[in-house]
Write a protein that holds these residues in place. Structure first.
Motif, PDB file in Angstrom:
ATOM      1  N   LYS A 137      60.365   5.414  51.524  1.00 25.57           N
ATOM      2  CA  LYS A 137      61.376   5.829  52.506  1.00 25.57           C
ATOM      3  C   LYS A 137      62.744   5.944  51.854  1.00 25.57           C
ATOM      4  O   LYS A 137      63.512   6.890  52.122  1.00 25.57           O
ATOM      5  CB  LYS A 137      61.424   4.824  53.656  1.00 25.57           C
ATOM      6  N   LYS A 138      63.085   4.985  51.001  1.00 28.46           N
ATOM      7  CA  LYS A 138      64.379   5.005  50.312  1.00 28.46           C
ATOM      8  C   LYS A 138      64.520   6.251  49.440  1.00 28.46           C
ATOM      9  O   LYS A 138      65.618   6.805  49.292  1.00 28.46           O
ATOM     10  CB  LYS A 138      64.511   3.743  49.455  1.00 28.46           C
ATOM     11  N   ALA A 139      63.396   6.696  48.865  1.00 31.80           N
ATOM     12  CA  ALA A 139      63.415   7.891  48.013  1.00 31.80           C
ATOM     13  C   ALA A 139      63.446   9.180  48.815  1.00 31.80           C
ATOM     14  O   ALA A 139      63.622  10.266  48.253  1.00 31.80           O
ATOM     15  CB  ALA A 139      62.195   7.886  47.095  1.00 31.80           C
ATOM     16  N   GLY A 140      63.268   9.075  50.122  1.00 27.15           N
ATOM     17  CA  GLY A 140      63.277  10.265  50.965  1.00 27.15           C
ATOM     18  C   GLY A 140      62.021  11.100  50.861  1.00 27.15           C
ATOM     19  O   GLY A 140      62.029  12.294  51.172  1.00 27.15           O
ATOM     20  N   VAL A 141      60.932  10.480  50.437  1.00 26.86           N
ATOM     21  CA  VAL A 141      59.659  11.196  50.321  1.00 26.86           C
ATOM     22  C   VAL A 141      59.054  11.339  51.712  1.00 26.86           C
ATOM     23  O   VAL A 141      58.848  10.356  52.420  1.00 26.86           O
ATOM     24  CB  VAL A 141      58.685  10.443  49.401  1.00 26.86           C
ATOM     25  N   THR A 142      58.765  12.553  52.107  1.00 29.07           N
ATOM     26  CA  THR A 142      58.205  12.799  53.438  1.00 29.07           C
ATOM     27  C   THR A 142      56.718  13.129  53.398  1.00 29.07           C
ATOM     28  O   THR A 142      56.041  13.044  54.425  1.00 29.07           O
ATOM     29  CB  THR A 142      58.958  13.964  54.118  1.00 29.07           C
ATOM     30  N   ALA A 143      56.220  13.516  52.240  1.00 21.54           N
ATOM     31  CA  ALA A 143      54.788  13.818  52.111  1.00 21.54           C
ATOM     32  C   ALA A 143      54.299  13.265  50.773  1.00 21.54           C
ATOM     33  O   ALA A 143      54.834  13.606  49.718  1.00 21.54           O
ATOM     34  CB  ALA A 143      54.537  15.322  52.180  1.00 21.54           C
ATOM     35  N   LEU A 144      53.304  12.417  50.830  1.00 20.16           N
ATOM     36  CA  LEU A 144      52.772  11.817  49.614  1.00 20.16           C
ATOM     37  C   LEU A 144      52.002  12.856  48.791  1.00 20.16           C
ATOM     38  O   LEU A 144      51.358  13.743  49.356  1.00 20.16           O
ATOM     39  CB  LEU A 144      51.835  10.654  49.962  1.00 20.16           C
ATOM     40  N   PRO A 145      52.065  12.756  47.477  1.00 25.61           N
ATOM     41  CA  PRO A 145      51.320  13.709  46.634  1.00 25.61           C
ATOM     42  C   PRO A 145      49.818  13.545  46.800  1.00 25.61           C
ATOM     43  O   PRO A 145      49.307  12.430  46.867  1.00 25.61           O
ATOM     44  CB  PRO A 145      51.758  13.338  45.212  1.00 25.61           C
TER      45      PRO A 145
END
Length: 417
Positions: free
Chosen positions: A152-160
């Motif tokens: 969440k802190k990294a702003g990732v909205t979709a996991l690879p």
């Protein structure tokens, strides 16, 4: 009268001796690899079940640990072989190449193909013949646990979902959090680790007996990882430490966003950092273009020189049947290789669990059909892996270009005849 009595007596003696002979117990020696004492209860329990169903057979359970392979070879030369032996992919091939093993396909018959996953059977197929019954297995990757707070802190909205997407993901996590996003296995002590990266992306390792990794496509893929390493997007210690161990250390410290492996990767995290374990969630590990779920597998083999091949085969089949494989996977997060194991209600249930370890266990157990050994067994693995790894390290450290490193490694391989 005396003659009749003597005849009757001889008949009774013969009958008694025949009955005793019929009831005489056959003894089998069963050797395992590093399973005792931790799994004694399970192994001895299966043996007890087998002996109840087969009262004329007694199984002697012996765990040989690190000496197993050498002791097996020695036992053949001494004429005192065990009856059932727990080997792995490479040792099964070596024993089969030496003519030491029973052809399981011929012994079991056509039904063998229905008992185990095809990929698992192929791991123990040499020259078109199956020499080992697949037992338990493990994934190199399997599942990916991730620290949801860091994500969440990294702003990732979709996991690879693919390994190709992991590079951009790792850069984003490192830029926005300072933590690493990914610690891929690039050079581990067991050797030849990056070969698995090639196979995962659908790139060949061998063509016949010749090295097949000296191509521009292989070099481009290697260069991708080199670029990540030199930019400190992936940990510098990956050339010095085993990736799984390093991943556990960094993830437990909150310095790594993901850890790829099996459920066992989460056990130490649960013990050492409950806050990070609580923030952890689990999904399937990203997969490469080759659609290969790489891993290792164990087999049970019956030596040709067994004194009781029929009974040995009966026991090996019992030990590796679906019920017993599933029972083992409920104790330790191994991957069952018996066909249909993925449909067991237990695994279906825990796949929806909120507990990361339970969920991961259910996910890998249900994926056993896709597991396959990434690197094919090699004739001279120790020297071949060293030649390959030395060149890969030289490329990462800038001593050689990616293409030159692979060319030199291929030349070394092709000279090892």
């Amino acid at each position: 009268m005396k003659h009749a009595l003597r005849t009757l007596t001889l008949a009774l003696v013969a009958s008694t001796l025949g009955s005793a002979s019929a009831q005489q117990r056959v003894e089998l020696d069963f050797w395992t690899f590093y399973l005792s004492p931790k799994f004694d209860d399970y192994i001895k329990g299966v043996i007890a079940d087998f002996e109840r169903q087969n009262p004329t057979i007694k199984v002697n359970y012996i765990d040989k640990q690190g000496t197993l392979e050498q002791e097996f070879i020695t036992s053949v030369s001494l004429g005192s072989v065990p009856d059932v032996v727990n080997l792995w992919v490479e040792s099964t091939q070596k024993a089969a190449d030496s003519g030491l093993l029973t052809d399981m396909g011929a012994a079991v018959g056509p039904g063998l193909r229905n008992l185990y996953y095809p990929n698992s059977l192929s791991n123990f197929t040499i020259g078109g013949k199956v020499y080992g019954l697949p037992w338990y297995a493990s994934f190199n990757a399997g599942v990916m646990a991730y620290n949801n707070d860091l994500i969440k802190k990294a702003g990732v909205t979709a996991l690879p979902k693919t390994t190709a997407q992991m590079a951009a993901f790792a850069r984003q996590v490192k830029t926005r959090t300072g933590a690493y996003g990914w610690a891929p296995a690039i050079k581990d002590p067991q050797g030849g680790t990056f070969l698995g990266v090639f196979v995962g992306e659908g790139l060949p390792i061998l063509r016949g007996t010749q090295a097949a990794f000296n191509t521009p496509a292989h070099a481009r893929l290697l260069q991708t990882y080199i670029d990540l390493y030199r930019a400190d997007v992936i940990p510098q210690d990956l050339l010095r430490k085993e990736a799984f161990q390093l991943s556990q250390e960094l993830y437990t410290q909150g310095k790594l966003a993901t850890i790829i492996g099996g459920p066992q990767a989460l056990n130490r995290i649960k013990d050492n950092n409950k806050a990070i374990y609580a923030a952890s969630q689990v999904t399937m590990a990203p997969i490469g273009a080759g659609k290969t779920e790489a891993g290792g597998g164990m087999s049970l083999v019956v030596p040709k020189a067994s004194s009781h091949p029929k009974e040995a085969l009966l026991f090996a089949r019992f030990m590796t049947n679906r019920a017993n494989q599933v029972a083992f996977a409920k104790i330790v997060p191994v991957v069952p290789t018996a066909a249909g194991s993925d449909r067991d209600p237990y695994f279906t249930q825990i796949r929806s669990s909120k507990d990361p370890i339970e969920r991961a266990t259910g996910m890998i157990a249900a994926n056993g059909a896709n597991l396959k050994t990434a690197v094919p067994p090699l004739k001279n693995p120790t020297d071949m892996f060293k030649a390959f790894d030395d060149n890969i390290e030289a490329a990462f450290l800038g001593r050689k270009t990616a293409q030159q490193a692979l060319a030199d490694a291929a030349t070394a391989w092709n000279n090892m005849k």
